[in-house]
Design an enzyme around this catalytic site. Structure first.
Site, PDB file in Angstrom:
ATOM      1  CB  CYS A   1     -50.673  42.640  18.699  1.00 11.72           C
ATOM      2  SG  CYS A   1     -51.264  44.131  18.915  1.00 11.72           S
TER       3      CYS A   1
ATOM      4  CB  THR B   1     -50.256  58.034   5.854  1.00 11.71           C
ATOM      5  OG1 THR B   1     -50.036  56.669   6.415  1.00 11.71           O
ATOM      6  CG2 THR B   1     -49.026  58.456   5.210  1.00 11.71           C
TER       7      THR B   1
HETATM    8  C1  LIG Z   1     -46.272  55.059  11.549  1.00 14.24           C
HETATM    9  C2  LIG Z   1     -47.589  54.418  11.775  1.00 14.24           C
HETATM   10  C3  LIG Z   1     -47.791  53.983  13.048  1.00 14.24           C
HETATM   11  C4  LIG Z   1     -49.075  53.299  13.342  1.00 14.24           C
HETATM   12  N1  LIG Z   1     -49.196  52.609  14.551  1.00 14.24           N
HETATM   13  C5  LIG Z   1     -50.363  52.257  14.803  1.00 14.24           C
HETATM   14  C6  LIG Z   1     -50.765  51.725  16.059  1.00 14.24           C
HETATM   15  O1  LIG Z   1     -50.118  51.596  17.144  1.00 14.24           O
HETATM   16  N2  LIG Z   1     -51.965  51.090  16.436  1.00 14.24           N
HETATM   17  C7  LIG Z   1     -53.006  50.993  15.559  1.00 14.24           C
HETATM   18  O2  LIG Z   1     -53.883  50.444  15.594  1.00 14.24           O
HETATM   19  N3  LIG Z   1     -52.623  51.352  14.140  1.00 14.24           N
HETATM   20  C8  LIG Z   1     -51.475  52.019  13.705  1.00 14.24           C
HETATM   21  N4  LIG Z   1     -51.035  52.346  12.550  1.00 14.24           N
HETATM   22  C9  LIG Z   1     -52.451  52.504  11.490  1.00 14.24           C
HETATM   23  C10 LIG Z   1     -53.028  53.526  11.446  1.00 14.24           C
HETATM   24  O3  LIG Z   1     -53.499  53.920  12.652  1.00 14.24           O
HETATM   25  C11 LIG Z   1     -54.115  53.258  10.247  1.00 14.24           C
HETATM   26  O4  LIG Z   1     -54.991  52.363  10.372  1.00 14.24           O
HETATM   27  C12 LIG Z   1     -53.376  53.151   8.813  1.00 14.24           C
HETATM   28  O5  LIG Z   1     -52.206  53.958   8.697  1.00 14.24           O
HETATM   29  C13 LIG Z   1     -54.287  53.641   7.692  1.00 14.24           C
HETATM   30  O6  LIG Z   1     -54.663  54.884   7.615  1.00 14.24           O
HETATM   31  P1  LIG Z   1     -53.680  56.117   6.665  1.00 14.24           P
HETATM   32  O7  LIG Z   1     -53.563  55.346   5.414  1.00 14.24           O
HETATM   33  O8  LIG Z   1     -54.614  57.029   6.628  1.00 14.24           O
HETATM   34  O9  LIG Z   1     -52.409  56.012   7.234  1.00 14.24           O
HETATM   35  C14 LIG Z   1     -49.907  53.339  12.216  1.00 14.24           C
HETATM   36  C15 LIG Z   1     -49.687  53.903  11.001  1.00 14.24           C
HETATM   37  C16 LIG Z   1     -48.626  54.489  10.735  1.00 14.24           C
HETATM   38  C17 LIG Z   1     -48.414  54.934   9.594  1.00 14.24           C
END
Ligand SMILES: Cc1cc2nc3c(=O)[nH]c(=O)nc-3n(C[C@H](O)[C@H](O)[C@H](O)COP(=O)(O)O)c2cc1C
Length: 310
Positions: free
Chosen positions: A130, A268
């Protein structure tokens, strides 16, 4: 019956190493129609800030060839709303959860930590991607010094299990992991999204129209980056690591264990397969039994040994 996939991260024990990632699972109630959420290792809540946030007005999500880009803008109901509306539901349903918290100043993070302590929240994950509004919007998680100060401040105020979620958008992830350890973190999670941009054009009556989203890139395309980051963190610090980035299959999960993750989060993939966390957890248990591993630790040790061999 013995739980062969029980997972210990420092002093905290989870029923499995399969968690769901922040921002992709809401506060769990959204998934009630698909599975019994209390059966999965843990869910990580959407980031919670001190005050409610509406999030971004523009297009928030766009698909790419290998994943997606999001620019949600941390929409959430604020800590009071969470304590009042969501926490009682999580507790009533016996769901193991980790609270993801996000602030715009060090004081905000410290206060959130204090409130979590007062409410007996067992585990929190600091989202340090952030912007630090007071330091000209530079992210907290990109400088080892500011991360050290931030984690130390939260540590002073919070006595539960403290996880710091690292961003991959840095030069030396090792320095950041070391700063977390020095500041008293219990665990590292990685990775948050990569910085990305996707734009799609269409021609309407000879004029271009675009849909553009600039934000966090996640999903299958980021997996090699995530594996590399987790491996580098593993070599730098001896804290437990929760790995994530593009996990869709049992094979993906095993790769994360091989490079040094102790548990994993699924992000995701939940959008396409809402019951995937439970499915992969079941597949992991069956794989251990079928292949005569003693338990999850035995499997992790063997796959890690293989990975580390020259
Ligand atoms: C729509 C969306 C919202 C997310 N919001 C947050 C969040 O609020 N806080 C956070 O630490 N990570 C957030 N992330 C990151 C995910 O927690 C994760 O670290 C990242 O998507 C990688 O993992 P993945 O490839 O399996 O999605 C968000 C990811 C997505 C796709």
């Amino acid at each position: 019956m013995e739980n062969i996939i029980q997972t210990k991260l420092a002093h905290l024990t989870f029923k499995s190493p399969v968690f769901t990632a922040s921002g992709t699972y809401g506060y769990a109630d959204e998934y009630d129609d698909f599975l019994d959420v209390s059966e999965i290792g843990a869910i990580v809540t959407k980031a919670i800030s001190l005050k409610p946030r509406e999030g971004n007005k523009h297009t928030r999500i766009i698909e790419t060839q290998a994943g997606m880009i999001n620019s949600i803008g941390l929409e959430n109901l604020g800590i009071e709303g969470f304590l009042e509306k969501k926490l009682p539901v999580l507790r009533a349903k016996n769901i193991d959860f980790i609270m993801n918290i996000a602030g715009s100043s060090m004081e905000e993070y410290a206060l959130l930590g204090e409130i979590c302590s007062q409410n007996n929240i067992k585990a929190i994950e600091l989202n340090v991607s952030c912007p630090n509004v007071k330091s000209g919007c530079l992210e907290f998680g990109v400088s080892a010094d500011s991360l050290y100060n931030l984690v130390s401040k939260v540590r002073e105020n919070y006595d539960g299990f403290l996880i710091v979620k690292l961003t991959p958008n840095v030069t030396s992830i090792e320095e950041l992991a070391l700063a977390c350890k020095r500041a008293g973190a219990d665990c590292i999670s990685a990775i948050n999204t990569l910085k990305g941009l996707e734009v799609k054009f269409e021609l309407v009556n000879g004029k271009f129209r675009k849909t553009k989203v600039q934000g966090g890139y996640s999903g299958v395309g980021i997996q090699p980056v995530a594996l590399s980051m987790v491996n580098r963190i593993r070599q730098a610090v001896d804290l437990p690591i929760i790995g994530m980035g593009g996990i869709y299959t049992l094979e993906d999960m095993l790769k994360f264990f091989a490079v040094g993750a102790d548990a994993i989060q699924i992000g995701t993939a939940n959008f396409t397969y809402p019951d995937i966390a439970k499915k992969l957890q079941d597949e992991l248990r069956e794989y251990i039994i079928k292949n005569n591993f003693k338990d999850l630790d035995d499997l992790k040790n063997k796959i890690r040994t293989c990975f580390n061999e020259q």
